[in-house]
Design a protein around this motif. Structure first.
Motif, mmCIF file in Angstrom:
data_model
loop_
_atom_site.group_PDB
_atom_site.id
_atom_site.type_symbol
_atom_site.label_atom_id
_atom_site.label_comp_id
_atom_site.label_asym_id
_atom_site.label_seq_id
_atom_site.Cartn_x
_atom_site.Cartn_y
_atom_site.Cartn_z
ATOM 1 N N ASN A 38 -7.086 9.129 -2.721
ATOM 2 C CA ASN A 38 -8.158 8.821 -3.674
ATOM 3 C C ASN A 38 -9.318 8.054 -3.052
ATOM 4 O O ASN A 38 -10.267 7.702 -3.756
ATOM 5 C CB ASN A 38 -7.570 8.026 -4.847
ATOM 6 C CG ASN A 38 -6.472 8.793 -5.568
ATOM 7 O OD1 ASN A 38 -6.656 9.967 -5.882
ATOM 8 N ND2 ASN A 38 -5.330 8.152 -5.797
ATOM 9 N N GLY A 39 -9.229 7.797 -1.761
ATOM 10 C CA GLY A 39 -10.319 7.118 -1.079
ATOM 11 C C GLY A 39 -10.550 5.695 -1.532
ATOM 12 O O GLY A 39 -11.666 5.172 -1.409
ATOM 13 N N ASP A 40 -9.533 5.029 -2.056
ATOM 14 C CA ASP A 40 -9.711 3.672 -2.577
ATOM 15 C C ASP A 40 -9.233 2.608 -1.592
ATOM 16 O O ASP A 40 -9.140 1.441 -1.936
ATOM 17 C CB ASP A 40 -8.978 3.513 -3.911
ATOM 18 C CG ASP A 40 -7.503 3.914 -3.820
ATOM 19 O OD1 ASP A 40 -7.043 4.244 -2.700
ATOM 20 O OD2 ASP A 40 -6.820 3.892 -4.854
ATOM 21 N N LYS A 41 -8.936 3.028 -0.343
ATOM 22 C CA LYS A 41 -8.537 2.084 0.704
ATOM 23 C C LYS A 41 -9.586 2.116 1.820
ATOM 24 O O LYS A 41 -10.298 3.122 1.977
ATOM 25 C CB LYS A 41 -7.162 2.448 1.252
ATOM 26 C CG LYS A 41 -6.066 2.500 0.184
ATOM 27 C CD LYS A 41 -4.753 2.953 0.774
ATOM 28 C CE LYS A 41 -3.666 3.065 -0.297
ATOM 29 N NZ LYS A 41 -3.950 4.113 -1.286
ATOM 30 N N PRO A 42 -9.686 1.048 2.597
ATOM 31 C CA PRO A 42 -10.672 1.041 3.691
ATOM 32 C C PRO A 42 -10.463 2.192 4.668
ATOM 33 O O PRO A 42 -11.425 2.758 5.186
ATOM 34 C CB PRO A 42 -10.448 -0.316 4.374
ATOM 35 C CG PRO A 42 -9.753 -1.150 3.357
ATOM 36 C CD PRO A 42 -8.938 -0.218 2.519
ATOM 37 N N ASP A 43 -9.203 2.527 4.934
ATOM 38 C CA ASP A 43 -8.903 3.633 5.845
ATOM 39 C C ASP A 43 -7.467 4.091 5.617
ATOM 40 O O ASP A 43 -6.732 3.530 4.810
ATOM 41 C CB ASP A 43 -9.111 3.229 7.312
ATOM 42 C CG ASP A 43 -8.346 1.955 7.668
ATOM 43 O OD1 ASP A 43 -7.317 1.683 7.011
ATOM 44 O OD2 ASP A 43 -8.777 1.228 8.573
ATOM 45 N N GLY A 44 -7.090 5.123 6.324
ATOM 46 C CA GLY A 44 -5.724 5.631 6.274
ATOM 47 C C GLY A 44 -5.334 6.080 7.665
ATOM 48 O O GLY A 44 -6.177 6.226 8.553
ATOM 49 N N ARG A 45 -4.053 6.318 7.868
ATOM 50 C CA ARG A 45 -3.590 6.697 9.203
ATOM 51 C C ARG A 45 -2.568 7.812 9.092
ATOM 52 O O ARG A 45 -1.598 7.714 8.330
ATOM 53 C CB ARG A 45 -2.974 5.492 9.906
ATOM 54 C CG ARG A 45 -2.606 5.752 11.368
ATOM 55 C CD ARG A 45 -2.204 4.465 12.052
ATOM 56 N NE ARG A 45 -0.949 3.946 11.523
ATOM 57 C CZ ARG A 45 0.090 3.594 12.286
ATOM 58 N NH1 ARG A 45 0.007 3.686 13.595
ATOM 59 N NH2 ARG A 45 1.188 3.126 11.735
ATOM 60 N N VAL A 46 -2.788 8.891 9.854
ATOM 61 C CA VAL A 46 -1.853 10.008 9.931
ATOM 62 C C VAL A 46 -1.312 10.065 11.352
ATOM 63 O O VAL A 46 -2.083 10.188 12.305
ATOM 64 C CB VAL A 46 -2.519 11.346 9.560
ATOM 65 C CG1 VAL A 46 -1.521 12.495 9.724
ATOM 66 C CG2 VAL A 46 -3.047 11.310 8.142
ATOM 67 N N VAL A 47 -0.006 9.968 11.491
ATOM 68 C CA VAL A 47 0.639 9.974 12.809
ATOM 69 C C VAL A 47 1.448 11.264 12.946
ATOM 70 O O VAL A 47 2.337 11.540 12.132
ATOM 71 C CB VAL A 47 1.571 8.754 12.982
ATOM 72 C CG1 VAL A 47 2.255 8.806 14.347
ATOM 73 C CG2 VAL A 47 0.787 7.463 12.812
#
Length: 224
Positions: A38-47
């Motif tokens: 939802n784009g409500d976090k500063p960033d995300g991480r996919v490993v």
């Protein structure tokens, strides 16, 4: 949360970090859709990680090939799933990199040689052959299929028509000894080689209570 590939199907879940086993890029992108959805976090991480198993995918299939293309791409640079140039580079690799089998597939598609397409494009290794049988209550359909084959050979339409009276059989030796191989005869299709389809010419090996049966061994029993 630990999930199977069903997580790729647009499930409305959202996590700050996603771990995905090595896979074709399109599958990785789908899994990445569960990260900061939802784009409500500063960033995300996919490993993306490589599991310890020696054999991850069915050998020689599309899934294995796509995963290897991702590895090649990662050896060049990090992959940004939002970068259309990276996606384009992946698909260029996917349809050109390999031992020539993909080129054979492309050529067969372009030339509309659909018997060669069927032979070249395999997600998993084939197991067994397909036998069209005189299923009880479908005598009219069986006779129609036989008449159409005698007139025009094997066609995609005939395969579709026969699906209700077709059984998959692993005992290929018995099928070859007792059934008629069905061949393509149209000008654009080769009549050489096996198609994997056979016609059981009589009811001798097809029984109402047993299905397709060539002997006494239990593993020769195939019920439609």
């Amino acid at each position: 949360m630990v999930a199977t590939q069903c997580i790729e199907a647009g499930v409305d879940l959202d996590f700050p970090t996603v771990y995905r086993a090595l896979a074709p890029l399109e599958s990785i992108i789908q899994a990445a859709g569960r990260c900061n959805r939802n784009g409500d976090k500063p960033d995300g991480r996919v490993v993306v990680f490589l599991p310890d198993e020696k054999r991850l995918y069915p050998p020689g299939g599309y899934y294995e090939h796509g995963a290897k293309c991702v590895q090649v791409l990662l050896s060049r640079h990090p992959i940004d799933c939002n970068d259309l140039e990276h996606i384009r580079e992946y698909y260029e690799l996917l349809y050109s990199y390999g031992d020539g089998d993909l080129q054979k597939l492309q050529d067969a598609l372009q030339n509309e040689q659909f018997d060669k397409v069927e032979a070249s494009y395999k997600l998993i290794d084939k197991k067994g052959v397909q036998v069209i049988v005189p299923y009880e209550g479908q005598a009219e359909l069986y006779d129609r299929i036989k008449a159409e084959y005698d007139a025009a050979g094997l066609t995609g339409r005939l395969i579709h028509l026969a699906r209700l009276v077709t059984v998959s059989c692993l005992d290929e030796r018995s099928v070859r000894l007792n059934c008629e191989p069905l061949l393509f005869r149209s000008p654009e299709m080769s009549d050489r080689g096996e198609t994997g389809y056979y016609l059981l010419g009589s009811g001798r090996f097809y029984k109402k209570d047993l299905g397709l049966y060539f002997g006494d061994a239990e593993d020769n029993l195939y019920i439609l």
